[in-house]
Structures are given as structure tokens and as C-alpha cells.
Write an enzyme that holds these catalytic residues in place. Structure first.
Site, PDB file in Angstrom:
ATOM      1  N   MET A  30       0.846  -1.190   0.000  1.00 23.94           N
ATOM      2  CA  MET A  30       0.000   0.000   0.000  1.00 23.94           C
ATOM      3  C   MET A  30       0.888   1.248   0.000  1.00 23.94           C
ATOM      4  SD  MET A  30      -3.410  -1.018   2.073  1.00 23.94           S
ATOM      5  CE  MET A  30      -2.808  -0.779   3.723  1.00 23.94           C
ATOM      6  N   GLY A  31       2.163   1.070  -0.347  1.00 18.04           N
ATOM      7  CA  GLY A  31       3.062   2.206  -0.493  1.00 18.04           C
ATOM      8  C   GLY A  31       3.600   2.735   0.826  1.00 18.04           C
ATOM      9  N   TYR A  32       4.166   3.931   0.757  1.00 17.07           N
ATOM     10  CA  TYR A  32       4.879   4.576   1.857  1.00 17.07           C
ATOM     11  C   TYR A  32       5.973   3.625   2.374  1.00 17.07           C
ATOM     12  CZ  TYR A  32       5.496   8.516   4.882  1.00 17.07           C
ATOM     13  OH  TYR A  32       6.019   9.638   5.474  1.00 17.07           O
ATOM     14  N   GLY A  36      10.900  -2.700   5.642  1.00 21.95           N
ATOM     15  CA  GLY A  36      10.139  -3.956   5.517  1.00 21.95           C
ATOM     16  C   GLY A  36       9.758  -4.205   4.065  1.00 21.95           C
ATOM     17  N   HIS A  37       9.258  -3.160   3.390  1.00 21.53           N
ATOM     18  CA  HIS A  37       8.912  -3.308   1.961  1.00 21.53           C
ATOM     19  C   HIS A  37      10.165  -3.587   1.134  1.00 21.53           C
ATOM     20  CE1 HIS A  37       5.581  -0.466   3.287  1.00 21.53           C
ATOM     21  NE2 HIS A  37       4.910  -1.475   2.792  1.00 21.53           N
ATOM     22  N   GLY A 147       5.103  -9.929   4.244  1.00 22.85           N
ATOM     23  CA  GLY A 147       5.856  -9.814   5.495  1.00 22.85           C
ATOM     24  C   GLY A 147       5.242 -10.663   6.603  1.00 22.85           C
ATOM     25  N   GLN A 153      -2.637 -12.185   8.085  1.00 23.81           N
ATOM     26  CA  GLN A 153      -2.800 -11.928   6.648  1.00 23.81           C
ATOM     27  C   GLN A 153      -2.048 -12.980   5.833  1.00 23.81           C
ATOM     28  OE1 GLN A 153      -2.653  -7.953   4.597  1.00 23.81           O
ATOM     29  NE2 GLN A 153      -0.548  -8.518   4.219  1.00 23.81           N
TER      30      GLN A 153
HETATM   31  O1  PAF Z   1      -0.126  -5.688   3.817  1.00 22.02           O
HETATM   32  C1  PAF Z   1      -0.547  -4.801   3.046  1.00 22.02           C
HETATM   33  O2  PAF Z   1       0.110  -3.782   2.796  1.00 22.02           O
HETATM   34  C2  PAF Z   1      -1.902  -4.978   2.381  1.00 22.02           C
HETATM   35  O3  PAF Z   1      -2.787  -5.616   3.223  1.00 22.02           O
HETATM   36  C3  PAF Z   1      -1.817  -5.715   1.014  1.00 22.02           C
HETATM   37  C4  PAF Z   1      -1.290  -7.129   1.184  1.00 22.02           C
HETATM   38  C5  PAF Z   1      -0.906  -4.949   0.073  1.00 22.02           C
HETATM   39  C6  PAF Z   1      -3.205  -5.795   0.384  1.00 22.02           C
HETATM   40  O4  PAF Z   1      -3.734  -4.533   0.138  1.00 22.02           O
END
Ligand code: PAF
Length: 284
Positions: A30-32, A36-37, A147, A153
């Protein structure tokens, strides 16, 4: 690096890339971006010919009183970071592109979506599994990277992929932490300096539990009581849940006999944070 907003355009690029058998790694976000990303992107870079990052603040996974509107966004910064991380394509659709007029199809994973975050965020996981299904259909990746910080999730998506036979390998990536232990999260930017300090009690309590389990403690009741004492001792933190679950199935456990996920959610001021750790029985 491509920056694409339209589904037909990304389909065209992907079909060109894959016609000779190249592999695609997808990092849904979801950006930002934070470290971690970047860890997800780095792993995807190592394991695939092409790396696609989706950047989409998915409206259908936020409840009416949640932070959809104020979720942090900075496309320019994200573009630079993705470029540096060696990403080949960022897919950044609008909500209209993803959920055009008349949208009414959802994907739901039942049992494992309940409890933990599912209890206080009704419809959240349905929003996540629906958007991930769409992204899998649009990008058709070989592998997708998630992650371990979002423990429920990850398991919900693993269950969905098994149940619905998606030809995608789900790759979990360990949580990245600040030097003092706080799990990296885009929502950490909401914290005031005092709240940032108070939030440390969450990771501290998890590390404490891990140490206790390694030293032979196996009672969930005792561990839970000590952790709750630590957390409730911090006035700026209000615990939403602290749960001990069998790691693979998320079924509740009362003794640490196998791999157990200790997961928690708490409000620090107004900010909701989650964190978790996995423990295995120690010496007896
Ligand atoms: O973990 C996230 O950032 C969101 O839940 C995801 C997996 C990108 C789905 O919108």
C-alpha cells in the site's frame, strides 16, 4: 522502471516479458515504503527475472472508522525507493480502475480470518483476499512476497492459495525491526515521540516471552499474565489482544508444545499497531 496505472497496459508488458518463460515476483503493497517493503523487494529481486510492485491503498480492506483517508502516501519517494531496489514495474491503479462501476465479487477465507485482527476489523481480510486475487489475476506472478509482521494476513493468503489453486508460490519474509526492536510499519509515522517510546513495550514483551520459552516456560497462562502486566504498565498503550496460536493453523493453544505464534494488537495513543513472534519449546 515502468509506472503503470491501467490494467490493459500492465497485461501487455507482462505478456511480453513472460512469452519466453521469464519469471515474475510480485510484491503487493500500500506504499509509503520502509525497510520492511524493501526487504520484500530485495528477496523478489533475488528470486525472479522481473519484479512487479503493486502500490494501491485498497479501500475495501478499511472499515468505516479506520485510517483509509489519512493512510500515509508519498508516490515520489516510493518511486525513487522502488527504482533503487531494482523494481521493474510499479502497478499503481486508481480505485476506479480496480473496482469500477457495479463491482460485486469478493473472495472470502472463512475460519482463519476470524479472531485476532479479524475480530476488531470485520471485512478486513475479505478486502485483502479480494484485492490479492485481483492482483494475482492481473499480474500472474510465479511468486508473491508478504511480510511475517502481518501474520494472520500471511496465513489467510496461504490458505486462499491452497484452497483456490492459485499457481503462485507465497514467500514469507521476516519482520524488519528498528534497532530498538519496534517492528517497521507505515503506521509508525502516526506516533508522537512519547508514543514511539511507549510502543517499545510491545516488542519487549514478545522478546521476553521468547526468552522465557527458550528457558523452559511452557504455560500460556503464565506467559500471558506476565506480558499483560508489562504492557498494561505502559499508560499510553491499550492492549486489544494478546493471543497464543498454533503457528500453522492459528488454533488457540494452552501449552507451548510445538511452534506457537504469539500475536498482539494494541493502540498506542490513537494508532493501532500489531506485532508477533514465533516460539518453539525450549529446554525442559
Ligand atoms: O499488507 C498490506 O500492505 C496490504 O494488506 C496488502 C497485502 C498490500 C493488500 O492490500
Amino acid at each position: 522502471m515502468y509506472w503503470i496505472k491501467r490494467i490493459p497496459e500492465i497485461r501487455e508488458v507482462i505478456s511480453e516479458w513472460t512469452k519466453d518463460g521469464a519469471t515474475i515476483g510480485l510484491v503487493p503493497t500500500m506504499g509509503y515504503f520502509h525497510e520492511g517493503h524493501l526487504a520484500l523487494m530485495e528477496k523478489a529481486r533475488q528470486e525472479n527475472d522481473y519484479v512487479v510492485v503493486s502500490l494501491f491503498v485498497n479501500p475495501i480492506q478499511f472499515g468505516p472508522n479506520e485510517d483509509f483517508q489519512r493512510y500515509p502516501r508519498d508516490e515520489e519517494r516510493d518511486r525513487e525507493l522502488a527504482e533503487k531496489a531494482g523494481v521493474d514495474l510499479v502497478f499503481n491503479p486508481t480505485a476506479e480502475e480496480m473496482y469500477g462501476q457495479g463491482f460485486q465479487s469478493y473472495v472470502e477465507v472463512t475460519e482463519i480470518s476470524q479472531g485476532l485482527c479479524g475480530a476488531s476489523r470485520p471485512g478486513h481480510f475479505r478486502g485483502v483476499t479480494t484485492v490479492i486475487t485481483k492482483l494475482f489475476n492481473i499480474v500472474q506472478p510465479d511468486r508473491a512476497y508478504f511480510g511475517e509482521k502481518d501474520a494472520q494476513q500471511l496465513r489467510v493468503i496461504q490458505r486462499m492459495v491452497r484452497d483456490l489453486n492459485f499457481p503462485v508460490e507465497i514467500k514469507p519474509v521476516p519482520t524488519v525491526r528498528e534497532a530498538d526492536g519496534l517492528a517497521k510499519s507505515s503506521r509508525n509515522t502516526y506516533l508522537s515521540p512519547e508514543e514511539r517510546k511507549a510502543a517499545l513495550v510491545l516488542s519487549k514483551s514478545l522478546f521476553y516471552a521468547k526468552e522465557q520459552v527458550a528457558a523452559g516456560e511452557d504455560s500460556v497462562q503464565r506467559l500471558s499474565a506476565s506480558m499483560k502486566r508489562m504492557i498494561t504498565g505502559e499508560p499510553l498503550v491499550s492492549l486489544e489482544y494478546l493471543e497464543f496460536r498454533e503457528s500453522a493453523t492459528l488454533r488457540p493453544v494452552s501449552t507451548i508444545t510445538g511452534e506457537v505464534l504469539i500475536a498482539l494488537a494494541a493502540r498506542v495513543g490513537k494508532t493501532r499497531l500489531i506485532d508477533n513472534i514465533t516460539v518453539r519449546p525450549g529446554r525442559r
